[in-house]
Design a protein around this motif. Structure first.
Motif, mmCIF file in Angstrom:
data_model
loop_
_atom_site.group_PDB
_atom_site.id
_atom_site.type_symbol
_atom_site.label_atom_id
_atom_site.label_comp_id
_atom_site.label_asym_id
_atom_site.label_seq_id
_atom_site.Cartn_x
_atom_site.Cartn_y
_atom_site.Cartn_z
ATOM 1 N N SER A 304 0.865 -1.270 -0.018
ATOM 2 C CA SER A 304 -0.036 -0.035 0.032
ATOM 3 C C SER A 304 0.831 1.442 0.021
ATOM 4 C CB SER A 304 -0.783 -0.013 1.244
ATOM 5 O OG SER A 304 -0.037 0.314 2.451
ATOM 6 N N LEU A 305 2.275 1.131 0.046
ATOM 7 C CA LEU A 305 3.060 2.422 0.117
ATOM 8 C C LEU A 305 3.827 2.548 -1.103
ATOM 9 C CD1 LEU A 305 4.379 1.345 3.611
ATOM 10 C CD2 LEU A 305 2.805 3.059 3.181
ATOM 11 N N PRO A 306 4.379 3.656 -1.259
ATOM 12 C CA PRO A 306 4.999 4.068 -2.609
ATOM 13 C C PRO A 306 6.111 2.892 -2.921
ATOM 14 C CG PRO A 306 4.926 5.974 -1.293
ATOM 15 C CD PRO A 306 4.560 4.785 -0.401
ATOM 16 N N GLU A 307 6.174 2.590 -4.260
ATOM 17 C CA GLU A 307 6.891 1.319 -4.621
ATOM 18 C C GLU A 307 8.540 1.581 -4.341
ATOM 19 O OE1 GLU A 307 7.418 -0.979 -8.892
ATOM 20 O OE2 GLU A 307 5.313 -0.485 -8.213
ATOM 21 N N GLU A 308 9.087 2.760 -4.576
ATOM 22 C CA GLU A 308 10.308 3.015 -4.272
ATOM 23 C C GLU A 308 10.897 2.802 -2.794
ATOM 24 O OE1 GLU A 308 8.414 6.954 -4.506
ATOM 25 O OE2 GLU A 308 8.517 5.116 -5.512
ATOM 26 N N PHE A 313 11.774 -1.372 3.237
ATOM 27 C CA PHE A 313 10.894 -1.947 4.465
ATOM 28 C C PHE A 313 11.070 -3.641 4.584
ATOM 29 C CE2 PHE A 313 7.738 1.604 3.390
ATOM 30 C CZ PHE A 313 8.052 2.202 4.932
ATOM 31 N N TYR A 314 11.365 -4.188 3.296
ATOM 32 C CA TYR A 314 11.527 -5.573 3.512
ATOM 33 C C TYR A 314 12.662 -5.817 3.866
ATOM 34 C CZ TYR A 314 7.751 -7.088 0.476
ATOM 35 O OH TYR A 314 6.629 -7.239 -0.193
ATOM 36 N N GLN A 315 13.916 -5.029 4.010
ATOM 37 C CA GLN A 315 15.157 -5.099 4.646
ATOM 38 C C GLN A 315 15.084 -4.944 6.154
ATOM 39 O OE1 GLN A 315 17.546 -2.702 1.942
ATOM 40 N NE2 GLN A 315 19.152 -4.433 1.928
ATOM 41 N N ASN A 316 14.187 -4.136 6.579
ATOM 42 C CA ASN A 316 14.314 -3.754 7.996
ATOM 43 C C ASN A 316 12.910 -3.922 8.628
ATOM 44 O OD1 ASN A 316 16.675 -2.231 7.994
ATOM 45 N ND2 ASN A 316 15.919 -0.803 6.768
ATOM 46 N N VAL A 317 12.746 -5.251 8.972
ATOM 47 C CA VAL A 317 11.302 -5.641 9.426
ATOM 48 C C VAL A 317 11.719 -5.957 10.964
ATOM 49 C CG1 VAL A 317 9.427 -7.356 9.733
ATOM 50 C CG2 VAL A 317 10.223 -6.721 7.517
ATOM 51 N N VAL A 318 11.027 -5.291 11.885
ATOM 52 C CA VAL A 318 11.548 -5.404 13.431
ATOM 53 C C VAL A 318 10.399 -5.867 14.180
ATOM 54 C CG1 VAL A 318 12.458 -3.922 15.299
ATOM 55 C CG2 VAL A 318 12.961 -3.287 12.948
ATOM 56 N N LEU A 319 10.739 -6.941 14.803
ATOM 57 C CA LEU A 319 9.889 -7.905 15.660
ATOM 58 C C LEU A 319 9.956 -7.161 17.275
ATOM 59 C CD1 LEU A 319 10.449 -11.498 14.687
ATOM 60 C CD2 LEU A 319 8.738 -9.705 13.828
ATOM 61 N N ILE A 320 8.789 -6.707 17.752
ATOM 62 C CA ILE A 320 8.808 -6.465 19.046
ATOM 63 C C ILE A 320 7.548 -7.122 19.721
ATOM 64 C CG2 ILE A 320 10.054 -4.204 18.800
ATOM 65 C CD1 ILE A 320 7.236 -2.817 18.908
ATOM 66 N N GLY A 321 7.326 -6.990 21.053
ATOM 67 C CA GLY A 321 6.384 -7.511 21.724
ATOM 68 C C GLY A 321 6.449 -9.161 22.122
ATOM 69 N N GLY A 322 5.723 -9.441 23.121
ATOM 70 C CA GLY A 322 6.077 -10.728 23.672
ATOM 71 C C GLY A 322 5.846 -11.830 22.964
ATOM 72 N N GLU A 336 8.658 -17.158 5.341
ATOM 73 C CA GLU A 336 7.286 -17.066 4.714
ATOM 74 C C GLU A 336 7.360 -15.501 3.796
ATOM 75 O OE1 GLU A 336 3.654 -17.775 6.102
ATOM 76 O OE2 GLU A 336 4.436 -19.758 6.535
ATOM 77 N N LEU A 337 8.047 -14.673 4.596
ATOM 78 C CA LEU A 337 8.223 -13.193 3.791
ATOM 79 C C LEU A 337 8.857 -13.339 2.645
ATOM 80 C CD1 LEU A 337 8.658 -10.534 6.380
ATOM 81 C CD2 LEU A 337 6.801 -10.575 4.676
ATOM 82 N N ARG A 338 9.867 -14.305 2.647
ATOM 83 C CA ARG A 338 10.953 -14.375 1.651
ATOM 84 C C ARG A 338 10.076 -15.062 0.542
ATOM 85 N NH1 ARG A 338 14.477 -12.099 -0.674
ATOM 86 N NH2 ARG A 338 12.673 -11.937 -1.881
ATOM 87 N N SER A 339 9.155 -16.082 0.611
ATOM 88 C CA SER A 339 8.363 -16.467 -0.202
ATOM 89 C C SER A 339 7.137 -15.685 -0.943
ATOM 90 C CB SER A 339 7.652 -18.010 0.059
ATOM 91 O OG SER A 339 6.965 -17.670 1.134
ATOM 92 N N LEU A 340 6.769 -14.658 -0.162
ATOM 93 C CA LEU A 340 5.799 -13.889 -0.427
ATOM 94 C C LEU A 340 6.315 -12.734 -1.267
ATOM 95 C CD1 LEU A 340 3.421 -13.933 2.517
ATOM 96 C CD2 LEU A 340 2.981 -14.669 0.156
ATOM 97 N N ALA A 341 7.576 -12.239 -0.748
ATOM 98 C CA ALA A 341 8.242 -10.768 -1.520
ATOM 99 C C ALA A 341 8.825 -10.814 -2.890
ATOM 100 C CB ALA A 341 9.327 -10.534 -0.503
ATOM 101 N N PRO A 342 8.832 -9.787 -3.566
ATOM 102 C CA PRO A 342 9.316 -9.987 -4.920
ATOM 103 C C PRO A 342 10.833 -10.493 -4.785
ATOM 104 C CG PRO A 342 8.398 -7.895 -4.550
ATOM 105 C CD PRO A 342 8.468 -8.526 -3.358
ATOM 106 N N ALA A 343 11.145 -11.363 -5.770
ATOM 107 C CA ALA A 343 12.534 -12.107 -5.797
ATOM 108 C C ALA A 343 13.724 -11.210 -5.709
ATOM 109 C CB ALA A 343 12.532 -13.177 -7.059
#
Length: 396
Positions: A304-308, A313-322, A336-343
């Motif tokens: 939903s965000l600008p393509e550039e 974003f794909y390189q900096n996914v940060v996990l927080i929370g319990g 799973e992200l690897r299989s869904l994201a553009p190659a």
């Protein structure tokens, strides 16, 4: 002037002065079945001799602060002389709230902070924004980050670009720790032992034995095998609160596959429950929730965000929370992200050392940053302009 940072979560409150260490304290009240009349608040939980059948009274319902009476009691306890001894006139507070919080709740919070407690100044902010502040502070070269905050009520996916949150990209998956614990309670009650009243005990079971499977169907097959071949099954020793204060997992070499234990402890035998419960974060449809799993929500948010920006974003996914503390959660999400994201785009999922306190640490950094005074609302501002000044200044 002291700054108190309070990450006010639905399950635990992370609280501490900006120059001190953080403390993680249950954000609720309890009643035990032995002393029905007495109510225990926050960390008085440790005083309860027999925490079986513990009754929780939570200030949050479905992720939003609705029970102010309970929240006030918890805050009175935290700010009071037993805990943080807050001198309100000389203290500034950073307090967190959920995304898309209702304005009525925001107004109540302003009133309580400024009129009842009379804090010198306050900043009301999303926990995710504090976490993003922390991330950009420790990764100065990163332009964007995508926060996955998996907490007690929900899992939120929130994109941030140069410390600003991109509202259009925020996604919510209605699966959180509360749902996982409740589901585990139902499964165990149905299969072996009635534990519907034992939220506290089963929550501990979930934290001790559950993990995220990397290959769900393969693990499912293994969990149905007999005897030694079944590497998934674990025996969990339930606490009896006299000799065993806290439940624990029996080491695999002490497990008895046929017959009973001689020692007479109460045992829960957990097989596919161990990975089927956290699997709901990836496939909420398994229990009839019409919702995306976390990986789909991340991709949907980025799309939903600008393509550039996608690559950043794909390189900096940060996990927080319990929930990000489940063994295997980060690896599974990355796969799973690897299989869904553009190659052609690299994917990286990062997990901080302490995902529960990551937002609090972000608040600590913010309190020491030079532009902190600009985002605050002081009590004088509030008395002059009312709620309007808070709406204008706080980016919610």
């Amino acid at each position: 002037m002291a700054t108190l940072v309070l990450d006010n979560g639905a399950y635990t409150a992370k609280i501490g002065y900006s120059q001190d260490k953080v403390r993680v304290i249950p954000n609720c009240q309890f009643r035990s079945k032995t002393s029905r009349l007495k109510t225990f608040t926050a960390n008085q939980l440790d005083e309860i001799k027999d925490p079986s059948g513990l009754f929780y009274i939570l200030p949050f319902q479905k992720g939003y602060l609705v029970n102010w009476d309970v929240q006030r009691k918890v805050w009175d306890h935290l700010f009071g002389k037993e805990m943080f001894k807050v001198d309100f006139v000389d203290t500034s507070v950073i307090i967190t709230e959920p995304y898309f919080n209702f304005s009525s709740i925001q107004e109540s919070m302003n009133e309580i902070l400024f009129e009842e407690y009379q804090f010198q100044s306050a900043l009301r902010i999303n926990a995710g924004s504090l976490a993003a502040h922390h991330f950009f502070h420790s990764h100065p070269s990163a332009l964007c980050c995508l926060l996955v905050d998996s907490g007690f009520s929900f899992t939120h996916v929130a994109p941030y670009c140069r410390s600003k949150k991109m509202k259009d990209g925020i996604r919510r998956v209605n699966v959180g720790g509360k749902l996982l614990t409740n589901h585990l309670k139902e499964i165990i009650s149905y299969r072996q032992l009635h534990v519907m009243d034992e939220t506290h005990v089963i929550n501990q079971v979930k934290e001790d034995v559950c993990y995220v499977s990397q290959q769900f169907f393969k693990d499912m097959e293994v969990s149905q095998m007999k005897g030694e071949e079944n590497t998934v099954v674990r025996d969990y020793v339930l606490p009896d609160f006299s000799s065993i204060k806290k439940g624990f997992c029996k080491p695999p070499d002490e497990m008895v596959f046929s017959g009973k234990y001689k020692t007479g402890e109460q045992i829960l035998r957990l097989a596919n429950e161990r990975f089927a419960v956290p699997e709901m974060l990836f496939h909420p449809s398994d229990i009839g929730l019409q919702d995306m799993g976390v990986p789909e929500a991340i991709v949907d948010s980025i799309q939903s965000l600008p393509e550039e920006m996608h690559a950043h974003f794909y390189q900096n996914v940060v996990l927080i929370g319990g929930n990000s503390l489940f063994v295997g959660f980060r690896e599974r999400l990355e796969a799973e992200l690897r299989s869904l994201a553009p190659a052609h785009l690299p994917v990286a999922v990062l997990q901080p050392a302490n995902p529960i306190c990551y937002s609090w640490e972000g608040g600590q950094l913010l309190a020491h940053s030079p532009d902190y005074d600009e985002v605050l609302v002081t009590r004088d501002d509030y008395e002059e302009n009312g709620h309007f000044i808070c709406e204008e200044k706080f980016d919610i």
